[in-house]
Design a protein around this motif. Structure first.
Motif, PDB file in Angstrom:
ATOM      1  N   HIS A 114       0.845  -1.198   0.000  1.00  0.00           N
ATOM      2  CA  HIS A 114       0.000   0.000   0.000  1.00  0.00           C
ATOM      3  C   HIS A 114       0.885   1.253   0.000  1.00  0.00           C
ATOM      4  CE1 HIS A 114      -3.769   1.915   2.174  1.00  0.00           C
ATOM      5  NE2 HIS A 114      -3.494   2.510   1.045  1.00  0.00           N
ATOM      6  N   ILE A 115       1.860   1.293   0.895  1.00  0.00           N
ATOM      7  CA  ILE A 115       2.756   2.444   1.002  1.00  0.00           C
ATOM      8  C   ILE A 115       3.632   2.562  -0.249  1.00  0.00           C
ATOM      9  CG2 ILE A 115       4.710   3.402   2.295  1.00  0.00           C
ATOM     10  CD1 ILE A 115       3.440   2.015   4.795  1.00  0.00           C
ATOM     11  N   ALA A 116       4.159   1.450  -0.714  1.00  0.00           N
ATOM     12  CA  ALA A 116       5.041   1.484  -1.888  1.00  0.00           C
ATOM     13  C   ALA A 116       4.290   1.978  -3.119  1.00  0.00           C
ATOM     14  CB  ALA A 116       5.633   0.092  -2.132  1.00  0.00           C
ATOM     15  N   PHE A 117       3.039   1.531  -3.294  1.00  0.00           N
ATOM     16  CA  PHE A 117       2.251   1.999  -4.436  1.00  0.00           C
ATOM     17  C   PHE A 117       2.007   3.497  -4.334  1.00  0.00           C
ATOM     18  CE2 PHE A 117      -1.792   3.130  -6.362  1.00  0.00           C
ATOM     19  CZ  PHE A 117      -1.645   2.631  -7.642  1.00  0.00           C
ATOM     20  N   ALA A 118       1.643   3.973  -3.134  1.00  0.00           N
ATOM     21  CA  ALA A 118       1.399   5.407  -2.955  1.00  0.00           C
ATOM     22  C   ALA A 118       2.646   6.219  -3.280  1.00  0.00           C
ATOM     23  CB  ALA A 118       0.934   5.681  -1.530  1.00  0.00           C
ATOM     24  N   ARG A 119       3.802   5.729  -2.899  1.00  0.00           N
ATOM     25  CA  ARG A 119       5.045   6.450  -3.194  1.00  0.00           C
ATOM     26  C   ARG A 119       5.362   6.438  -4.680  1.00  0.00           C
ATOM     27  NH1 ARG A 119       8.232   4.287   2.154  1.00  0.00           N
ATOM     28  NH2 ARG A 119       7.576   5.983   3.549  1.00  0.00           N
ATOM     29  N   ARG A 120       4.993   5.374  -5.381  1.00  0.00           N
ATOM     30  CA  ARG A 120       5.173   5.377  -6.833  1.00  0.00           C
ATOM     31  C   ARG A 120       4.262   6.417  -7.479  1.00  0.00           C
ATOM     32  NH1 ARG A 120       5.260  -0.209  -5.968  1.00  0.00           N
ATOM     33  NH2 ARG A 120       3.224  -0.608  -6.919  1.00  0.00           N
ATOM     34  N   TRP A 121       3.096   6.621  -6.888  1.00  0.00           N
ATOM     35  CA  TRP A 121       2.166   7.634  -7.407  1.00  0.00           C
ATOM     36  C   TRP A 121       2.727   9.026  -7.185  1.00  0.00           C
ATOM     37  CZ3 TRP A 121      -3.229   6.787  -8.916  1.00  0.00           C
ATOM     38  CH2 TRP A 121      -3.891   7.984  -9.240  1.00  0.00           C
ATOM     39  N   GLY A 122       3.210   9.310  -5.949  1.00  0.00           N
ATOM     40  CA  GLY A 122       3.713  10.641  -5.609  1.00  0.00           C
ATOM     41  C   GLY A 122       3.897  10.775  -4.120  1.00  0.00           C
ATOM     42  N   GLY A 123       3.578  11.953  -3.571  1.00  0.00           N
ATOM     43  CA  GLY A 123       3.745  12.185  -2.148  1.00  0.00           C
ATOM     44  C   GLY A 123       2.589  11.647  -1.333  1.00  0.00           C
ATOM     45  N   ILE A 124       2.833  11.483  -0.031  1.00  0.00           N
ATOM     46  CA  ILE A 124       1.827  11.006   0.923  1.00  0.00           C
ATOM     47  C   ILE A 124       1.543  12.122   1.923  1.00  0.00           C
ATOM     48  CG2 ILE A 124       1.361   9.376   2.798  1.00  0.00           C
ATOM     49  CD1 ILE A 124       3.098   7.330   1.304  1.00  0.00           C
TER      50      ILE A 124
ATOM     51  N   SER B  52      -7.191   9.585  -2.425  1.00  0.00           N
ATOM     52  CA  SER B  52      -6.911   8.586  -1.394  1.00  0.00           C
ATOM     53  C   SER B  52      -6.928   7.183  -1.983  1.00  0.00           C
ATOM     54  CB  SER B  52      -7.945   8.669  -0.263  1.00  0.00           C
ATOM     55  OG  SER B  52      -7.860   9.912   0.414  1.00  0.00           O
ATOM     56  N   ILE B  53      -6.200   6.289  -1.292  1.00  0.00           N
ATOM     57  CA  ILE B  53      -6.181   4.860  -1.606  1.00  0.00           C
ATOM     58  C   ILE B  53      -6.740   4.147  -0.374  1.00  0.00           C
ATOM     59  CG2 ILE B  53      -4.777   2.903  -2.306  1.00  0.00           C
ATOM     60  CD1 ILE B  53      -2.564   4.981  -3.033  1.00  0.00           C
ATOM     61  N   LEU B  54      -7.905   3.545  -0.517  1.00  0.00           N
ATOM     62  CA  LEU B  54      -8.608   2.944   0.616  1.00  0.00           C
ATOM     63  C   LEU B  54      -8.665   1.430   0.436  1.00  0.00           C
ATOM     64  CD1 LEU B  54     -10.202   3.800   3.205  1.00  0.00           C
ATOM     65  CD2 LEU B  54     -12.277   3.626   1.818  1.00  0.00           C
ATOM     66  N   VAL B  55      -8.215   0.713   1.468  1.00  0.00           N
ATOM     67  CA  VAL B  55      -8.124  -0.744   1.424  1.00  0.00           C
ATOM     68  C   VAL B  55      -9.046  -1.340   2.483  1.00  0.00           C
ATOM     69  CG1 VAL B  55      -6.561  -2.717   1.543  1.00  0.00           C
ATOM     70  CG2 VAL B  55      -5.703  -0.516   0.730  1.00  0.00           C
ATOM     71  N   ALA B  56      -9.862  -2.297   2.081  1.00  0.00           N
ATOM     72  CA  ALA B  56     -10.760  -2.983   3.017  1.00  0.00           C
ATOM     73  C   ALA B  56      -9.960  -3.994   3.830  1.00  0.00           C
ATOM     74  CB  ALA B  56     -11.875  -3.687   2.250  1.00  0.00           C
ATOM     75  N   ARG B  57      -9.995  -3.838   5.166  1.00  0.00           N
ATOM     76  CA  ARG B  57      -9.282  -4.771   6.047  1.00  0.00           C
ATOM     77  C   ARG B  57     -10.236  -5.620   6.893  1.00  0.00           C
ATOM     78  NH1 ARG B  57      -4.703  -5.283   3.364  1.00  0.00           N
ATOM     79  NH2 ARG B  57      -3.408  -3.417   3.356  1.00  0.00           N
ATOM     80  N   THR B  58     -11.237  -5.004   7.526  1.00  0.00           N
ATOM     81  CA  THR B  58     -12.256  -5.738   8.288  1.00  0.00           C
ATOM     82  C   THR B  58     -13.611  -5.235   7.830  1.00  0.00           C
ATOM     83  OG1 THR B  58     -10.808  -5.934  10.218  1.00  0.00           O
ATOM     84  CG2 THR B  58     -13.175  -6.259  10.583  1.00  0.00           C
TER      85      THR B  58
ATOM     86  N   ARG C 118      -6.305   3.783   4.952  1.00  0.00           N
ATOM     87  CA  ARG C 118      -6.312   4.849   3.938  1.00  0.00           C
ATOM     88  C   ARG C 118      -4.967   5.555   3.890  1.00  0.00           C
ATOM     89  NH1 ARG C 118     -10.043  10.108   4.515  1.00  0.00           N
ATOM     90  NH2 ARG C 118      -8.083  11.078   5.105  1.00  0.00           N
ATOM     91  N   ILE C 119      -4.458   5.735   2.688  1.00  0.00           N
ATOM     92  CA  ILE C 119      -3.329   6.629   2.446  1.00  0.00           C
ATOM     93  C   ILE C 119      -3.836   7.767   1.570  1.00  0.00           C
ATOM     94  CG2 ILE C 119      -1.114   6.913   1.272  1.00  0.00           C
ATOM     95  CD1 ILE C 119      -0.361   4.126   2.129  1.00  0.00           C
ATOM     96  N   THR C 120      -3.498   8.985   1.972  1.00  0.00           N
ATOM     97  CA  THR C 120      -3.932  10.169   1.238  1.00  0.00           C
ATOM     98  C   THR C 120      -2.773  10.678   0.390  1.00  0.00           C
ATOM     99  OG1 THR C 120      -5.461  10.712   3.017  1.00  0.00           O
ATOM    100  CG2 THR C 120      -4.952  12.454   1.460  1.00  0.00           C
ATOM    101  N   LEU C 121      -3.043  10.954  -0.878  1.00  0.00           N
ATOM    102  CA  LEU C 121      -2.025  11.334  -1.854  1.00  0.00           C
ATOM    103  C   LEU C 121      -1.915  12.854  -1.966  1.00  0.00           C
ATOM    104  CD1 LEU C 121      -3.146   8.753  -4.545  1.00  0.00           C
ATOM    105  CD2 LEU C 121      -1.055   8.610  -3.177  1.00  0.00           C
ATOM    106  N   THR C 122      -0.713  13.344  -1.986  1.00  0.00           N
ATOM    107  CA  THR C 122      -0.446  14.778  -2.050  1.00  0.00           C
ATOM    108  C   THR C 122      -1.010  15.378  -3.339  1.00  0.00           C
ATOM    109  OG1 THR C 122       1.566  14.458  -0.777  1.00  0.00           O
ATOM    110  CG2 THR C 122       1.373  16.527  -1.988  1.00  0.00           C
TER     111      THR C 122
END
Length: 276
Positions: free
Chosen positions: A53-63, A109-115, A266-270
């Motif tokens: 999740h974090i690695a993909f967000a960093r490939r996109w841009g800032g967090i 944002s990148i939102l991942v279902a966990r529970t 959730r990771i929010t993209l800059t």
């Protein structure tokens, strides 16, 4: 990679992609789809670990680190959007777009279902390009050149809306002060499309007018933004990931699973400065 519309005017489901491995031309195509359709849904992403999740967000841009939500202990880049089984209030239960109260709002944002609960907990999105296009010409003329003031203080501060609920004790940042002015109609930084950029959670007033003077016009815009044919709905499954553009969409998390837990990461993209 294949795409199928989630609804006629909002959203797309993308298949044939592993987000954990996506980069290069694949990532460019994903970006373009999200800028255009507002939100993209990916299913079957069980290998999308917190590290991926974090690695993909960093490939996109800032967090952008969220100032209010709990953060995971191991990965502070990831905000936890959680409702326990014993809680009544949920996070994001009204229409909004994330971080519009920042001087430079988040891209998305990148939102991942966990529970997930056994049923319910769907998320709705609304497309602000479609909302703007459908406005009557006289209303488009009326809002041309206007700015609105956005803040989160009434939501998150010590006396704010969440503090009065059973969600208040889980949140952070109650002492923060926010505020930003943005055009009511912006141009998308990548596509150039005109977008309606107000939202009923964080937009307080039109610049130069009191809240009372602002509300009649703002409420017209809010009603137009959530017209049914501008929206799409996602029913979450294990392995589901949604990525959306905050400039292009509003979203709302349904709170219809009382007695069950729901946890999303959730990771929010800059983003970048907004302009008319």
């Amino acid at each position: 990679m294949e795409m199928v519309a989630l609804a006629p005017k909002c959203g797309v489901e993308i298949t044939g992609v592993s987000l954990a491995e996506a980069g290069g031309a694949t990532l460019d195509a994903i970006r373009h789809a999200i800028y255009t359709h507002g939100i993209a849904l990916f299913r079957g992403q069980e290998d999308f670990t917190p590290q991926a999740h974090i690695a993909f967000a960093r490939r996109w841009g800032g967090i952008d680190i969220n100032n209010y939500f709990p953060l995971t202990d191991e990965h502070p880049e990831i905000a936890v959007v959680r409702k326990r089984a014993d809680q009544v209030t949920n996070i994001g239960g009204g229409w909004h777009t994330d971080h519009s109260y920042d001087q430079v709002p988040a891209m998305g944002s990148i939102l991942v279902a966990r529970t997930l609960p056994p049923s319910g907990g769907d998320t709705l999105w609304a497309h602000m390009g479609e909302a703007y296009d459908a406005l009557p010409d006289d209303l488009k003329t009326e809002i041309e050149g206007l700015e609105a003031y956005h803040t989160a203080d009434h939501i998150y501060d010590e006396g704010g809306l969440y503090a009065q609920t059973d969600m208040g004790g889980d949140l952070r940042g109650q002492a923060l002060k926010t505020g930003a002015r943005h055009p009511i109609v912006i141009r998308h930084p990548q596509t150039g499309r005109k977008l309606l950029y107000v939202n009923s959670a964080f937009t307080v007033n039109i610049v130069g007018r009191s809240r009372e003077e602002s509300l009649p016009l703002l409420q017209k815009l809010y009603a137009a933004a959530t017209a049914a044919d501008n929206t799409c709905r996602v029913a979450w499954e294990p392995g589901s990931v949604a990525i959306w553009d905050n400039r292009t969409t509003w979203h709302l998390a349904m709170n219809d699973y009382q007695g069950h837990a729901r946890e999303m990461h959730r990771i929010t993209l800059t983003g970048e400065p907004l302009a008319a």
